[in-house]
Write an enzyme that holds these catalytic residues in place. Sequence first.
Site, PDB file in Angstrom:
ATOM      1  N   SER A 150      28.054  45.235  39.752  1.00  0.00           N
ATOM      2  CA  SER A 150      29.448  45.224  39.328  1.00  0.00           C
ATOM      3  C   SER A 150      29.737  46.358  38.342  1.00  0.00           C
ATOM      4  O   SER A 150      29.528  47.526  38.654  1.00  0.00           O
ATOM      5  CB  SER A 150      29.800  43.853  38.743  1.00  0.00           C
ATOM      6  OG  SER A 150      31.188  43.708  38.561  1.00  0.00           O
ATOM      7  N   ASP A 247      35.168  40.757  48.953  1.00  0.00           N
ATOM      8  CA  ASP A 247      35.127  41.204  47.566  1.00  0.00           C
ATOM      9  C   ASP A 247      36.299  42.148  47.308  1.00  0.00           C
ATOM     10  O   ASP A 247      36.638  42.980  48.162  1.00  0.00           O
ATOM     11  CB  ASP A 247      33.793  41.922  47.315  1.00  0.00           C
ATOM     12  CG  ASP A 247      33.495  42.205  45.852  1.00  0.00           C
ATOM     13  OD1 ASP A 247      34.412  42.603  45.112  1.00  0.00           O
ATOM     14  OD2 ASP A 247      32.326  42.036  45.457  1.00  0.00           O
ATOM     15  N   HIS A 277      32.341  38.243  45.252  1.00  0.00           N
ATOM     16  CA  HIS A 277      31.777  39.158  44.265  1.00  0.00           C
ATOM     17  C   HIS A 277      30.534  38.580  43.581  1.00  0.00           C
ATOM     18  O   HIS A 277      30.550  37.475  43.046  1.00  0.00           O
ATOM     19  CB  HIS A 277      32.823  39.490  43.199  1.00  0.00           C
ATOM     20  CG  HIS A 277      32.403  40.565  42.262  1.00  0.00           C
ATOM     21  ND1 HIS A 277      32.246  41.878  42.645  1.00  0.00           N
ATOM     22  CD2 HIS A 277      32.087  40.530  40.946  1.00  0.00           C
ATOM     23  CE1 HIS A 277      31.867  42.600  41.611  1.00  0.00           C
ATOM     24  NE2 HIS A 277      31.753  41.807  40.565  1.00  0.00           N
TER      25      HIS A 277
END
Length: 306
Positions: A150, A247, A277
């Site tokens: 991320s 996502d 995610h």
Amino acid sequence: MKLDLVDPELRRSVARMPRLPIRGKWGRRVVRALVRRRGLGKPVEGVDVSNLDEGQGIRLYTPAGGGSGAALLWVHGGGYVIGDVVQDDAFCSATAHELGIVVVSTNYRLAPEHPFPAPLDDVLDAWQWLQKAAGTLGVDPERIAVGGSSAGAGLAACLAQRLHDAGGVQPVGQWLFSPMLDDRTAARRELDQLQHRVWSNTANRTGWAAYLGTEPGGPHTPDRAAAARRADLRGLPPAWISVGDIDLFADECRAYADRLRDAGVGCAFDLVPGGPHGFEVWAPETRVARALLERGRAWLGARLTA
């Protein structure tokens, strides 16, 4: 976003996930404290875990026997505003054990208290520390990859660009899970209505605004702050990019992978159907996560032994 778009194995966990209170100072403090206290799993057996007092904090994962001489510099996620090295204990120790490598996971100062370039500077400091400590750790400084999840993957991608510009020893690869690459996604207000699972565009805008110190998507975002803003991607290390097809970051990840390839950079792009995610971090024992991690570690292992 409808729950039936999520992989069946992940639906129950996704349905129970609360919205993270990251917009306010006290909410962020609570989440940060909970992450530091609980993490997301325990280290696997056969890996020594130690903390090094190197300013922002470095966590070292060393497999039994010391490893093969290769290493990974890992950067945790958290939207630039939350997160800690301890959250990836299970992930980093499993990677160290399965590949027989040393994993160095680094903290970095969090926004909005410490906006760009502070977090990226901290990650660069960790890379430089690892280069200097390589001999002591039994690591070849030219067999080190960078990676993250991320926001951490976004920082890893920016680090690769910064190291390219500086010259010297380069990472052998970029190992990027659902990387947060492009602040312009956060500026697309129409995405708010989709309410992406786990990390929505409203949360994305909060994270980017905190990191940049201004509203995302504007014309003055520095290239070094968002990896996708860089015009010339030639000469960067080979990359592996994974992301779920539901996502929020799917489009920006695909676009970055395509641009890397167009620039002559090898890039494996792993798009996971029904993957929200960060699922490989918070649901690592599911079939879909195990399969992704197997593919990702196979790629990383091949880069580190090439």
